[in-house]
Design an enzyme around this catalytic site. Structure first.
Site, PDB file in Angstrom:
ATOM      1  N   CYS A 127      -2.071  -7.605  -9.152  1.00  0.00           N
ATOM      2  CA  CYS A 127      -1.255  -6.430  -9.198  1.00  0.00           C
ATOM      3  C   CYS A 127      -0.294  -6.389  -8.156  1.00  0.00           C
ATOM      4  CB  CYS A 127      -2.228  -5.201  -9.121  1.00  0.00           C
ATOM      5  SG  CYS A 127      -1.313  -3.730  -9.262  1.00  0.00           S
TER       6      CYS A 127
ATOM      7  N   CYS B 271       0.456  -3.154  -6.475  1.00  0.00           N
ATOM      8  CA  CYS B 271      -0.694  -2.635  -5.594  1.00  0.00           C
ATOM      9  C   CYS B 271      -0.577  -3.183  -4.476  1.00  0.00           C
ATOM     10  CB  CYS B 271      -2.159  -2.759  -6.162  1.00  0.00           C
ATOM     11  SG  CYS B 271      -2.308  -2.740  -7.796  1.00  0.00           S
ATOM     12  N   ASP B 272      -0.491  -4.641  -4.153  1.00  0.00           N
ATOM     13  CA  ASP B 272      -0.797  -5.333  -2.879  1.00  0.00           C
ATOM     14  C   ASP B 272       0.510  -5.977  -2.464  1.00  0.00           C
ATOM     15  OD1 ASP B 272      -3.414  -4.509  -3.025  1.00  0.00           O
ATOM     16  OD2 ASP B 272      -3.945  -6.175  -4.296  1.00  0.00           O
TER      17      ASP B 272
END
Ligand SMILES: Cc1cc2nc3c(=O)[nH]c(=O)nc-3n(C[C@H](O)[C@H](O)[C@H](O)COP(=O)(O)OP(=O)(O)OC[C@H]3O[C@@H](n4cnc5c(N)ncnc54)[C@H](O)[C@@H]3O)c2cc1C
Length: 441
Positions: free
Chosen positions: A230, A233-234
Site C-alpha cells: 500500500c 499508507c507507507d
C-alpha cells in the site's frame, strides 16, 4: 471506565490502515490515544523503538504490549483474542446469535451498495466488515472516476458516506470475518471466525479481492519493514529513497505516480513489454518519466529482497530478458540477473478473490477462484450455483474491477436477493395456509 486497558495507536496523516484500526476500536466502544508521527521525528523514533524496529503505521499497543500493525490487530480480532485483551469477550461462542433475512459479506463498494438497496427493501441486512473494513477503496486518497464527484473524492470518504447511507436505511454493520457458510440446509448457517454463528435466508458474497504477493525470499521478513502492498499508507516513511513498484496494471501506475511525491526516483519493474493499465495511467506515468521522476524497467522481474528489520530494505535482485517473463527463462543465456539499490518496495500485482469461506458450499469458481454467477440479461444475474447465495463486485468480476462496476453489481445482487426472499416468503405462507386444511381432514 478505569477498568478499560490503555490503548495507544501511532498513526500518520493519509493512512487508510490507521483509520481502519481506529474504526475497529470505535466499533467496540473502546477509547484510545493516538500519536501522529507525520512530521514528528521524536514520535516516529519512539514508535520505531517500541514496535521492534517496524517503520509502518499504524502500530497498536494495549497496556504497553505491542499488538502490531493493522494486519496483526485484525488477525487478533478474528480469533476473538483482541476482545479478550480488551476485557470485552463474550461467552456465547458457537451459539446462534441472530437470524437475518440477509447477510452481506463485505463492506467494500459492492457490499455497501447492496446494503443500501437491501435496507430500503426492508431486508434488515447484517453487513460483515471482514479483515478490510471499507474494502480496497479505502487504500486510495484520490478517486477521480466515481460519477457525481467532479473534483474527485477520497476513497475513505466515499466509503464512509456509503456506510452512513446504508445505516440510514437500516443496515447493521458488524466487525468480524466469516469463517464458513453451510448451505446443506436452510436457513444458511454463517459461522464467524470468533465462533459466533448467524443464520440467514440469503447471503450476498461481496468479499472482494486481496493484494497478491510474490512468495520470494525476503518477502516475509521485510513486509512492514520497507516492503508494502500500500503506497498511500507507507510511501511517506521512505522519503528521499529510491523506490521500486512491481506491477503493470492501474494500481501499479497509480502507486508509482503517487510515490513520486516522496521518492528520489521511482522504478517500475514489469515482467512484460506492454503495461495492462488504462491509457490514462500510462500517460501519467510517461509524463513522470519525462520529468525524470520515474524510470520503467520492462521485461524485468523481482526475485529477492535484501535487508533487515533493523535497517529496512537495502537492495533487490532483479532478472531481465527482452522476450518478457524472465523468471520463466532463467536458463536462457540472455537472461540477465542484477542487484539494484532501493530503499522501499511496493507490490501492486493484482488480487486474489476472497472466497475461502464459501469452500464448503456448492458455489462454483473459475480457475482463478473468482465466483461464478449466472450473468446475462434479465433478473437473477448475480445468482451463484447455490440458490440464495448471490455474488457481487471484485469477487465475481475479474475484468472490470472498478468501484462503479462493483456498486452496480451490489445493487443487482440486493435486487436479486429481494426477489428470492419474497418468493421464499410466498412459498412459506402458502405452506402455512395449506397446513391447517390438511389437519382438519
Ligand atoms: C490502491 C487502489 C486504488 C483504486 N482506485 C480506484 C479508483 O480510483 N477508481 C475505481 O473505480 N476503482 C479503484 N480501485 C478498485 C476498487 O477499489 C475496487 O474495484 C472496489 O473496491 C471493489 O469493491 P468490492 O466491494 O467488490 O470489494 P473490496 O473493496 O475488495 O471489498 C471487499 C470486502 O469484503 C470483506 N471480506 C473479505 N473476506 C471476507 C470474509 N471472509 N468475511 C466477511 N467479509 C469479508 C473485506 O473486508 C472488504 O470489506 C482501486 C483499488 C486499489 C487497491
Amino acid at each position: 471506565m478505569s477498568d478499560q486497558p490503555r490503548v495507544e495507536i501511532y498513526t500518520k496523516t493519509d493512512c487508510p490502515y490507521c483509520e481502519k484500526a481506529k474504526d475497529l476500536f470505535d466499533s467496540k466502544g473502546i477509547a484510545y490515544e493516538t500519536y501522529n508521527v507525520t512530521d514528528d521525528d521524536d514520535r516516529f523514533e519512539e514508535m520505531v523503538a517500541r514496535a521492534d524496529g517496524r517503520k509502518t503505521a499504524p502500530e497498536v499497543f494495549i497496556d504497553d504490549e505491542l499488538i502490531g500493525g493493522w494486519d496483526d490487530t485484525s488477525a487478533l480480532n478474528e480469533t476473538g483474542e483482541l476482545d479478550a485483551k480488551l476485557g470485552i469477550a463474550t461467552e456465547d461462542d458457537g451459539e446462534i446469535v441472530d437470524h437475518r433475512p440477509l447477510i452481506i459479506a463485505g463492506t467494500g463498494i459492492a457490499g455497501l451498495t447492496a446494503a443500501i438497496y437491501a435496507g430500503r427493501s426492508n431486508n434488515d441486512p447484517l453487513v460483515i466488515e471482514g479483515d478490510e473494513p471499507g474494502g480496497q477503496l479505502t487504500l486510495t486518497t484520490d478517486v477521480a472516476n466515481y460519477p457525481g464527484f467532479p473534483e474527485g473524492i477520497g476513497g475513505p470518504e466515499l466509503v464512509n458516506n456509503m456506510k452512513e447511507q446504508a445505516k440510514q436505511f437500516g443496515a447493521e454493520l458488524k466487525n468480524g470475518i466469516i469463517e464458513s457458510v453451510d448451505d446443506s440446509s436452510r436457513p444458511f448457517r454463517v459461522e464467524m471466525k470468533d465462533g459466533d454463528v448467524y443464520t440467514a435466508d440469503a447471503v450476498i458474497a461481496a468479499s472482494g479481492a486481496s493484494a497478491r504477493t510474490l512468495g520470494i525470499p525476503g518477502e516475509d521478513e521485510l513486509m512492514g519493514y520497507g516492503l508494502s502492498t500500500c503506497a498511500t499508507c507507507d510511501g511517506a516513511f521512505f522519503r528521499g529513497e529510491d523506490m521500486l513498484v512491481v506491477g503493470g496494471g492501474d494500481a501499479a501506475m497509480e502507486e508509482a505516480t503517487f510515490l513520486t511525491k516522496f521518492a528520489d526516483t521511482v522504478y517500475i519493474a514489469h515482467r512484460r513489454e506492454e503495461f495492462r493499465a488504462e491509457d490514462y495511467w500510462v500517460d501519467r506515468v510517461h509524463e513522470k518519466v519525462e520529468e525524470g521522476e520515474i524510470e520503467i524497467m520492462k521485461n524485468t522481474e523481482l526475485t529477492e529482497i535484501h535487508g533487515s528489520q533493523e535497517d529496512g530494505v537495502d537492495h533487490v535482485t532483479l532478472v531481465e530478458n527482452d522476450k518478457g517473463h524472465p523468471t520463466d527463462r532463467l536458463d536462457d543465456p540472455e537472461t540477465e540477473q542484477f542487484d539494484f539499490d532501493v530503499g522501499a518496495v511496493f507490490f501492486a500485482i493484482g488480487h486474489t478473490p476472497n472466497t475461502d469461506y464459501l469452500d464448503e458450499t456448492a458455489v462454483r469458481t473459475d480457475d482463478e477462484g473468482y465466483l461464478k454467477t449466472t450473468g446475462g440479461d434479465g433478473g437473477g444475474q448475480t445468482e451463484t450455483h447455490v440458490s440464495g447465495i448471490f455474488g457481487a463486485g471484485d469477487v465475481v468480476d475479474y475484468h472490470y474491477q472498478q468501484a462503479v462496476t462493483a456498486a452496480g453489481m451490489g445493487s443487482k445482487a440486493a435486487l436479486d436477493a429481494d426477489e428470492y426472499l419474497e418468493a421464499l416468503e410466498r412459498a412459506d405462507s402458502s405452506a402455512e395456509e395449506a397446513e391447517p386444511a390438511a389437519a382438519d381432514d
